[in-house]
Design a protein around this motif. Structure first.
Motif, PDB file in Angstrom:
ATOM      1  N   LEU A 236       0.858  -1.258  -0.105  1.00  0.00           N
ATOM      2  CA  LEU A 236      -0.064  -0.013  -0.112  1.00  0.00           C
ATOM      3  C   LEU A 236       0.748   1.222  -0.054  1.00  0.00           C
ATOM      4  O   LEU A 236       0.552   2.256  -0.549  1.00  0.00           O
ATOM      5  N   ILE A 237       2.082   1.123   0.763  1.00  0.00           N
ATOM      6  CA  ILE A 237       2.866   2.484   0.857  1.00  0.00           C
ATOM      7  C   ILE A 237       4.038   2.371  -0.235  1.00  0.00           C
ATOM      8  O   ILE A 237       4.895   3.211  -0.085  1.00  0.00           O
ATOM      9  N   LYS A 238       4.097   1.375  -0.658  1.00  0.00           N
ATOM     10  CA  LYS A 238       5.102   1.141  -1.784  1.00  0.00           C
ATOM     11  C   LYS A 238       6.464   1.175  -1.306  1.00  0.00           C
ATOM     12  O   LYS A 238       7.314   1.823  -1.875  1.00  0.00           O
ATOM     13  N   GLU A 239       6.914   0.271  -0.268  1.00  0.00           N
ATOM     14  CA  GLU A 239       8.002   0.253   0.426  1.00  0.00           C
ATOM     15  C   GLU A 239       8.191  -1.227   0.320  1.00  0.00           C
ATOM     16  O   GLU A 239       7.022  -2.232   0.731  1.00  0.00           O
ATOM     17  N   ASN A 240       9.360  -1.877   0.319  1.00  0.00           N
ATOM     18  CA  ASN A 240       9.967  -3.386   0.497  1.00  0.00           C
ATOM     19  C   ASN A 240       9.409  -3.754   2.096  1.00  0.00           C
ATOM     20  O   ASN A 240       9.474  -2.843   2.744  1.00  0.00           O
ATOM     21  N   PRO A 241       8.921  -5.177   1.891  1.00  0.00           N
ATOM     22  CA  PRO A 241       8.500  -5.524   3.346  1.00  0.00           C
ATOM     23  C   PRO A 241       9.637  -5.429   4.536  1.00  0.00           C
ATOM     24  O   PRO A 241       9.320  -5.177   5.624  1.00  0.00           O
ATOM     25  N   GLN A 242      10.788  -5.555   4.134  1.00  0.00           N
ATOM     26  CA  GLN A 242      11.925  -5.649   4.995  1.00  0.00           C
ATOM     27  C   GLN A 242      11.962  -4.128   5.402  1.00  0.00           C
ATOM     28  O   GLN A 242      12.257  -4.171   6.956  1.00  0.00           O
ATOM     29  N   SER A 243      12.024  -3.216   4.837  1.00  0.00           N
ATOM     30  CA  SER A 243      12.164  -1.734   5.075  1.00  0.00           C
ATOM     31  C   SER A 243      11.006  -1.498   6.142  1.00  0.00           C
ATOM     32  O   SER A 243      11.243  -0.781   7.071  1.00  0.00           O
TER      33      SER A 243
ATOM     34  N   ILE B   8       3.302   5.189   7.405  1.00  0.00           N
ATOM     35  CA  ILE B   8       2.218   4.033   8.054  1.00  0.00           C
ATOM     36  C   ILE B   8       1.290   4.961   8.891  1.00  0.00           C
ATOM     37  O   ILE B   8       0.327   4.562   8.910  1.00  0.00           O
ATOM     38  N   TYR B   9       1.964   5.897   9.475  1.00  0.00           N
ATOM     39  CA  TYR B   9       0.840   6.672  10.336  1.00  0.00           C
ATOM     40  C   TYR B   9      -0.344   7.526   9.620  1.00  0.00           C
ATOM     41  O   TYR B   9      -1.295   7.104  10.256  1.00  0.00           O
ATOM     42  N   ARG B  10      -0.022   7.838   8.376  1.00  0.00           N
ATOM     43  CA  ARG B  10      -1.090   8.190   7.521  1.00  0.00           C
ATOM     44  C   ARG B  10      -1.984   7.379   7.176  1.00  0.00           C
ATOM     45  O   ARG B  10      -3.041   7.384   7.239  1.00  0.00           O
ATOM     46  N   VAL B  11      -1.375   6.326   6.573  1.00  0.00           N
ATOM     47  CA  VAL B  11      -2.382   5.058   6.185  1.00  0.00           C
ATOM     48  C   VAL B  11      -3.203   4.371   7.306  1.00  0.00           C
ATOM     49  O   VAL B  11      -4.396   4.172   7.003  1.00  0.00           O
ATOM     50  N   LEU B  12      -2.574   4.163   8.425  1.00  0.00           N
ATOM     51  CA  LEU B  12      -3.416   3.762   9.700  1.00  0.00           C
ATOM     52  C   LEU B  12      -4.067   4.755  10.526  1.00  0.00           C
ATOM     53  O   LEU B  12      -4.795   4.475  11.593  1.00  0.00           O
ATOM     54  N   GLY B  13      -4.001   5.963  10.202  1.00  0.00           N
ATOM     55  CA  GLY B  13      -4.838   7.248  10.843  1.00  0.00           C
ATOM     56  C   GLY B  13      -4.215   7.135  12.419  1.00  0.00           C
ATOM     57  O   GLY B  13      -5.094   7.424  13.171  1.00  0.00           O
ATOM     58  N   MET B  14      -2.934   7.284  12.514  1.00  0.00           N
ATOM     59  CA  MET B  14      -2.276   7.311  13.696  1.00  0.00           C
ATOM     60  C   MET B  14      -1.876   8.795  13.797  1.00  0.00           C
ATOM     61  O   MET B  14      -1.485   9.411  13.042  1.00  0.00           O
TER      62      MET B  14
END
Length: 68
Positions: A35-42, A62-68
């Motif tokens: 969703l945020i177009k970053e690799n899973p390890q990062s 992550i905070y933006r996507v999860l509404g934090m």
């Protein structure tokens, strides 16, 4: 309390909050990374509390996507 211990506790708190939000949304870290177009390890490193600039940038996404 030593500084390192405080940092570790803060990182653990952030990790817990992100993981709880993922559970609430029935979303995996892999889905989040897509969703945020970053690799899973990062994404995992960012969630674990790494403090390098890239991890901080990813946490902000992550905070933006999860509404934090």
């Amino acid at each position: 309390m030593p500084v390192e211990q405080t940092l570790e506790q803060s990182a653990a708190t952030v990790e817990k909050k992100i993981k709880l939000r993922l559970i609430e949304r029935s979303m995996s870290q892999v889905e989040l990374s897509d969703l945020i177009k970053e690799n899973p390890q990062s994404v995992n490193r960012a969630i674990k509390g790494w403090t390098n600039p890239k991890s901080v940038e990813i946490r902000k996404k992550i905070y933006r996507v999860l509404g934090m």
